[in-house]
Design a protein around this motif. Structure first.
Motif, PDB file in Angstrom:
ATOM      1  N   VAL A  72       1.372  -2.598   3.147  1.00 39.36           N
ATOM      2  CA  VAL A  72       2.520  -3.405   2.753  1.00 39.36           C
ATOM      3  C   VAL A  72       3.766  -2.795   3.390  1.00 39.36           C
ATOM      4  O   VAL A  72       4.161  -1.677   3.065  1.00 39.36           O
ATOM      5  N   THR A  73       4.377  -3.533   4.318  1.00 40.24           N
ATOM      6  CA  THR A  73       5.534  -3.018   5.064  1.00 40.24           C
ATOM      7  C   THR A  73       6.864  -3.558   4.540  1.00 40.24           C
ATOM      8  O   THR A  73       7.916  -3.015   4.870  1.00 40.24           O
ATOM      9  N   SER A  74       6.822  -4.616   3.750  1.00 45.85           N
ATOM     10  CA  SER A  74       8.057  -5.275   3.315  1.00 45.85           C
ATOM     11  C   SER A  74       8.838  -4.456   2.301  1.00 45.85           C
ATOM     12  O   SER A  74       9.995  -4.772   2.007  1.00 45.85           O
ATOM     13  N   THR A  75       8.246  -3.388   1.756  1.00 47.85           N
ATOM     14  CA  THR A  75       8.950  -2.535   0.799  1.00 47.85           C
ATOM     15  C   THR A  75       9.347  -1.190   1.406  1.00 47.85           C
ATOM     16  O   THR A  75       9.852  -0.312   0.707  1.00 47.85           O
ATOM     17  N   PHE A  76       9.141  -1.021   2.709  1.00 46.50           N
ATOM     18  CA  PHE A  76       9.446   0.241   3.371  1.00 46.50           C
ATOM     19  C   PHE A  76      10.952   0.541   3.333  1.00 46.50           C
ATOM     20  O   PHE A  76      11.788  -0.370   3.377  1.00 46.50           O
ATOM     21  N   SER A  77      11.274   1.829   3.318  1.00 46.63           N
ATOM     22  CA  SER A  77      12.646   2.263   3.557  1.00 46.63           C
ATOM     23  C   SER A  77      12.937   2.120   5.052  1.00 46.63           C
ATOM     24  O   SER A  77      12.029   1.886   5.858  1.00 46.63           O
TER      25      SER A  77
END
Length: 232
Positions: A72-77
């Motif tokens: 899941v990349t959409s929650t990355f900083s």
């Protein structure tokens, strides 16, 4: 390889205190399989470039989820996104974005310098890739000494040099004449077949879009699948 689930995104426009919330992406869901060439076609202002920036982690969606390689990349900083881009994505741009003070060889080599690869290894790697994309004869030339097609080949080689599994191409033939456009698209198809790289191509041109394995159309922030293009 990429799964997008119900992405929404808006921009605030106008003066402070009088901003208006303008929806740009509306309930976007689609997937890209490993080794595919997928095109997203739409007119200027349709939202396709915003979608690309969100897929690449330059922007965060207002809601929804993006998975790349089961992560899941959409929650990355911002830091996590930057590291993930470095390890997984390559980029091809309409205006090439080459460094004018570097030769073709040095432009392709630059991403490897940023990874800390030793000089001997990166020189060998760049030489092999320059041969693969047909640039050996001009590798010591500067960008202003190259044709548009040659500059885009340098851009493609630079995108490939770190061995990314996914390449995002934003209007990759927008600055090229029709003959050179065909050559670049054929190169992308060859690299896709020989290296198994997944390509996502953003374009306003239906002819370019039809070179993909699957085509999506973006209109007013809504994405619809048009299936397998008829052209090859």
């Amino acid at each position: 390889m990429i799964t997008v689930d119900n992405i929404n995104h808006s921009f605030l426009i106008g003066r402070k205190g009088k901003e208006t919330n303008v929806p740009v992406l509306k309930r976007i869901s689609f997937s890209v399989r490993q080794g595919e060439i997928v095109s997203i076609v739409g007119r200027s202002g349709s939202g396709k470039s915003t979608l690309l920036h969100i897929l690449a982690g330059f922007l965060k969606p207002d809601s929804g989820e993006i998975r790349v390689k089961d992560t899941v990349t959409s929650t990355f900083s911002e830091q996590q996104s930057a590291q993930f881009r470095l390890e997984n994505f390559g980029f091809i741009f309409q205006n090439f974005q080459l460094m004018p003070g570097l030769t073709a060889f040095e432009n392709v080599e630059l991403p490897l310098k940023l990874t800390g690869m030793n000089r001997h290894t990166r020189k060998d790697k760049v030489n092999k890739l320059m041969q693969q994309v047909g640039l050996t004869a001009v590798q010591d030339h500067y960008p202003n000494e190259l044709s548009g097609g040659q500059q885009q080949r340098v851009s493609i080689a630079r995108a490939l040099i770190t061995d990314p599994p996914i390449i995002f191409a934003d209007e990759p033939t927008g600055s090229l004449d029709s003959e050179t456009e065909l050559e670049v698209l054929q190169l992308i198809q060859t690299l896709n077949k020989t290296l198994g790289i997944t390509f996502v191509i953003i374009t306003h041109d239906d002819e370019v879009a039809h070179k993909a394995d699957r085509m999506y159309r973006m209109h007013d922030g809504i994405l619809t699948e048009e299936g397998v293009p008829h052209a090859v």
